[in-house]
Design a protein around this motif. Structure first.
Motif, PDB file in Angstrom:
ATOM      1  N   MET A  13       0.836  -1.164   0.000  1.00  0.00           N
ATOM      2  CA  MET A  13       0.000   0.000   0.000  1.00  0.00           C
ATOM      3  C   MET A  13       0.884   1.231   0.000  1.00  0.00           C
ATOM      4  SD  MET A  13      -1.742   0.553   3.789  1.00  0.00           S
ATOM      5  CE  MET A  13      -1.056  -0.769   4.753  1.00  0.00           C
ATOM      6  N   ARG A  14       0.304   2.352  -0.365  1.00  0.00           N
ATOM      7  CA  ARG A  14       1.030   3.619  -0.333  1.00  0.00           C
ATOM      8  C   ARG A  14       0.356   4.514   0.702  1.00  0.00           C
ATOM      9  NH1 ARG A  14       5.295   4.021  -2.984  1.00  0.00           N
ATOM     10  NH2 ARG A  14       5.358   6.259  -2.952  1.00  0.00           N
ATOM     11  N   ILE A  15       1.188   5.204   1.489  1.00  0.00           N
ATOM     12  CA  ILE A  15       0.656   6.146   2.461  1.00  0.00           C
ATOM     13  C   ILE A  15       1.323   7.499   2.239  1.00  0.00           C
ATOM     14  CG2 ILE A  15       0.230   4.356   4.183  1.00  0.00           C
ATOM     15  CD1 ILE A  15       2.598   5.661   5.776  1.00  0.00           C
ATOM     16  N   LYS A  16       0.686   8.518   2.763  1.00  0.00           N
ATOM     17  CA  LYS A  16       1.265   9.857   2.742  1.00  0.00           C
ATOM     18  C   LYS A  16       1.459  10.288   4.188  1.00  0.00           C
ATOM     19  CE  LYS A  16       0.746  14.442   0.973  1.00  0.00           C
ATOM     20  NZ  LYS A  16       0.208  15.203  -0.131  1.00  0.00           N
ATOM     21  N   PHE A  39      -1.123  -2.741  14.115  1.00  0.00           N
ATOM     22  CA  PHE A  39      -2.319  -2.200  13.480  1.00  0.00           C
ATOM     23  C   PHE A  39      -2.903  -1.054  14.302  1.00  0.00           C
ATOM     24  CE2 PHE A  39      -2.517  -6.261  11.125  1.00  0.00           C
ATOM     25  CZ  PHE A  39      -2.640  -5.737   9.853  1.00  0.00           C
ATOM     26  N   SER A  40      -2.921  -1.200  15.627  1.00  0.00           N
ATOM     27  CA  SER A  40      -3.496  -0.140  16.461  1.00  0.00           C
ATOM     28  C   SER A  40      -2.657   1.132  16.412  1.00  0.00           C
ATOM     29  CB  SER A  40      -3.700  -0.619  17.902  1.00  0.00           C
ATOM     30  OG  SER A  40      -2.474  -0.955  18.494  1.00  0.00           O
ATOM     31  N   GLN A  41      -1.320   0.998  16.411  1.00  0.00           N
ATOM     32  CA  GLN A  41      -0.460   2.174  16.296  1.00  0.00           C
ATOM     33  C   GLN A  41      -0.664   2.858  14.942  1.00  0.00           C
ATOM     34  OE1 GLN A  41       3.214   0.049  16.883  1.00  0.00           O
ATOM     35  NE2 GLN A  41       3.517   0.937  18.918  1.00  0.00           N
ATOM     36  N   PHE A  42      -0.770   2.062  13.879  1.00  0.00           N
ATOM     37  CA  PHE A  42      -0.985   2.607  12.542  1.00  0.00           C
ATOM     38  C   PHE A  42      -2.337   3.314  12.477  1.00  0.00           C
ATOM     39  CE2 PHE A  42      -2.087   2.376   8.027  1.00  0.00           C
ATOM     40  CZ  PHE A  42      -0.926   2.840   7.449  1.00  0.00           C
ATOM     41  N   ARG A  43      -3.362   2.677  13.030  1.00  0.00           N
ATOM     42  CA  ARG A  43      -4.710   3.266  13.053  1.00  0.00           C
ATOM     43  C   ARG A  43      -4.708   4.586  13.817  1.00  0.00           C
ATOM     44  NH1 ARG A  43      -7.593  -0.657  15.609  1.00  0.00           N
ATOM     45  NH2 ARG A  43      -7.216   0.399  17.556  1.00  0.00           N
ATOM     46  N   ASP A  44      -3.974   4.645  14.940  1.00  0.00           N
ATOM     47  CA  ASP A  44      -3.877   5.889  15.708  1.00  0.00           C
ATOM     48  C   ASP A  44      -3.245   6.997  14.877  1.00  0.00           C
ATOM     49  OD1 ASP A  44      -5.045   4.646  17.885  1.00  0.00           O
ATOM     50  OD2 ASP A  44      -3.135   4.354  18.957  1.00  0.00           O
ATOM     51  N   ARG A  45      -2.194   6.680  14.134  1.00  0.00           N
ATOM     52  CA  ARG A  45      -1.536   7.679  13.277  1.00  0.00           C
ATOM     53  C   ARG A  45      -2.487   8.176  12.191  1.00  0.00           C
ATOM     54  NH1 ARG A  45       3.801   9.418  14.753  1.00  0.00           N
ATOM     55  NH2 ARG A  45       4.549   7.824  16.161  1.00  0.00           N
ATOM     56  N   VAL A  46      -3.300   7.264  11.647  1.00  0.00           N
ATOM     57  CA  VAL A  46      -4.282   7.652  10.626  1.00  0.00           C
ATOM     58  C   VAL A  46      -5.346   8.553  11.249  1.00  0.00           C
ATOM     59  CG1 VAL A  46      -6.111   6.788   9.098  1.00  0.00           C
ATOM     60  CG2 VAL A  46      -3.874   5.659   9.126  1.00  0.00           C
ATOM     61  N   SER A  47      -5.834   8.189  12.438  1.00  0.00           N
ATOM     62  CA  SER A  47      -6.882   8.994  13.078  1.00  0.00           C
ATOM     63  C   SER A  47      -6.379  10.379  13.477  1.00  0.00           C
ATOM     64  CB  SER A  47      -7.478   8.259  14.282  1.00  0.00           C
ATOM     65  OG  SER A  47      -6.537   8.161  15.328  1.00  0.00           O
ATOM     66  N   LEU A  48      -5.082  10.515  13.765  1.00  0.00           N
ATOM     67  CA  LEU A  48      -4.497  11.816  14.081  1.00  0.00           C
ATOM     68  C   LEU A  48      -4.215  12.647  12.822  1.00  0.00           C
ATOM     69  CD1 LEU A  48      -1.905  10.756  16.816  1.00  0.00           C
ATOM     70  CD2 LEU A  48      -3.989  12.097  17.165  1.00  0.00           C
ATOM     71  N   GLY A  49      -4.345  12.023  11.656  1.00  0.00           N
ATOM     72  CA  GLY A  49      -4.083  12.716  10.405  1.00  0.00           C
ATOM     73  C   GLY A  49      -2.616  12.764  10.026  1.00  0.00           C
ATOM     74  N   GLU A  50      -1.767  12.034  10.775  1.00  0.00           N
ATOM     75  CA  GLU A  50      -0.342  11.997  10.440  1.00  0.00           C
ATOM     76  C   GLU A  50      -0.072  11.122   9.233  1.00  0.00           C
ATOM     77  OE1 GLU A  50       1.438  10.723  14.120  1.00  0.00           O
ATOM     78  OE2 GLU A  50       1.405  12.756  14.931  1.00  0.00           O
ATOM     79  N   PHE A  51      -0.856  10.051   9.077  1.00  0.00           N
ATOM     80  CA  PHE A  51      -0.758   9.153   7.919  1.00  0.00           C
ATOM     81  C   PHE A  51      -2.082   9.215   7.172  1.00  0.00           C
ATOM     82  CE2 PHE A  51       2.138   5.729  10.106  1.00  0.00           C
ATOM     83  CZ  PHE A  51       3.170   6.639  10.208  1.00  0.00           C
ATOM     84  N   ILE A  52      -2.011   9.219   5.854  1.00  0.00           N
ATOM     85  CA  ILE A  52      -3.195   9.093   4.998  1.00  0.00           C
ATOM     86  C   ILE A  52      -2.929   7.906   4.081  1.00  0.00           C
ATOM     87  CG2 ILE A  52      -4.577  10.162   3.178  1.00  0.00           C
ATOM     88  CD1 ILE A  52      -3.744  12.885   4.369  1.00  0.00           C
ATOM     89  N   VAL A  53      -3.863   6.950   4.042  1.00  0.00           N
ATOM     90  CA  VAL A  53      -3.723   5.817   3.144  1.00  0.00           C
ATOM     91  C   VAL A  53      -4.137   6.287   1.749  1.00  0.00           C
ATOM     92  CG1 VAL A  53      -4.481   3.469   2.601  1.00  0.00           C
ATOM     93  CG2 VAL A  53      -4.161   4.163   4.987  1.00  0.00           C
ATOM     94  N   VAL A  54      -3.168   6.287   0.826  1.00  0.00           N
ATOM     95  CA  VAL A  54      -3.391   6.773  -0.527  1.00  0.00           C
ATOM     96  C   VAL A  54      -3.896   5.641  -1.412  1.00  0.00           C
ATOM     97  CG1 VAL A  54      -2.256   7.791  -2.556  1.00  0.00           C
ATOM     98  CG2 VAL A  54      -1.616   8.542  -0.255  1.00  0.00           C
ATOM     99  N   GLU A  55      -3.313   4.458  -1.252  1.00  0.00           N
ATOM    100  CA  GLU A  55      -3.676   3.299  -2.065  1.00  0.00           C
ATOM    101  C   GLU A  55      -3.510   2.058  -1.213  1.00  0.00           C
ATOM    102  OE1 GLU A  55      -1.661   0.975  -5.807  1.00  0.00           O
ATOM    103  OE2 GLU A  55      -1.455   3.154  -5.707  1.00  0.00           O
TER     104      GLU A  55
END
Length: 72
Positions: free
Chosen positions: A1-4, A55-71
């Motif tokens: 996957m790609r993230i931003k 997965f929980s650490q990654f999900r937390d980063r996404v919910s904080l807006g630090e990571f965006i799943v691009v693909e």
């Protein structure tokens, strides 16, 4: 996957899959992310440096807006 990564982050990292390094800079931008056999998500900075997340650490980063799943 790609993230931003939306802002530059300093993250705990590994080098060459075995050596832990205290931290590495992950500048704002697009990164490749993979699922490891151990069930972790690795975000690859360079060919040699990567950060591992549960997965929980990654999900937390996404919910904080630090990571965006691009693909996925």
């Amino acid at each position: 996957m790609r993230i931003k990564i939306t802002k530059s982050l300093v993250l705990p990292a590994q080098m060459l899959e075995t050596e832990s390094i205290p931290e590495a800079l992950f500048p704002e931008g697009d990164y490749l992310a993979n699922l490891t056999p151990e069930g972790k998500i690795e975000v690859i900075n360079t060919r040699k440096i990567k950060a591992l997340f549960s997965f929980s650490q990654f999900r937390d980063r996404v919910s904080l807006g630090e990571f965006i799943v691009v693909e996925a």
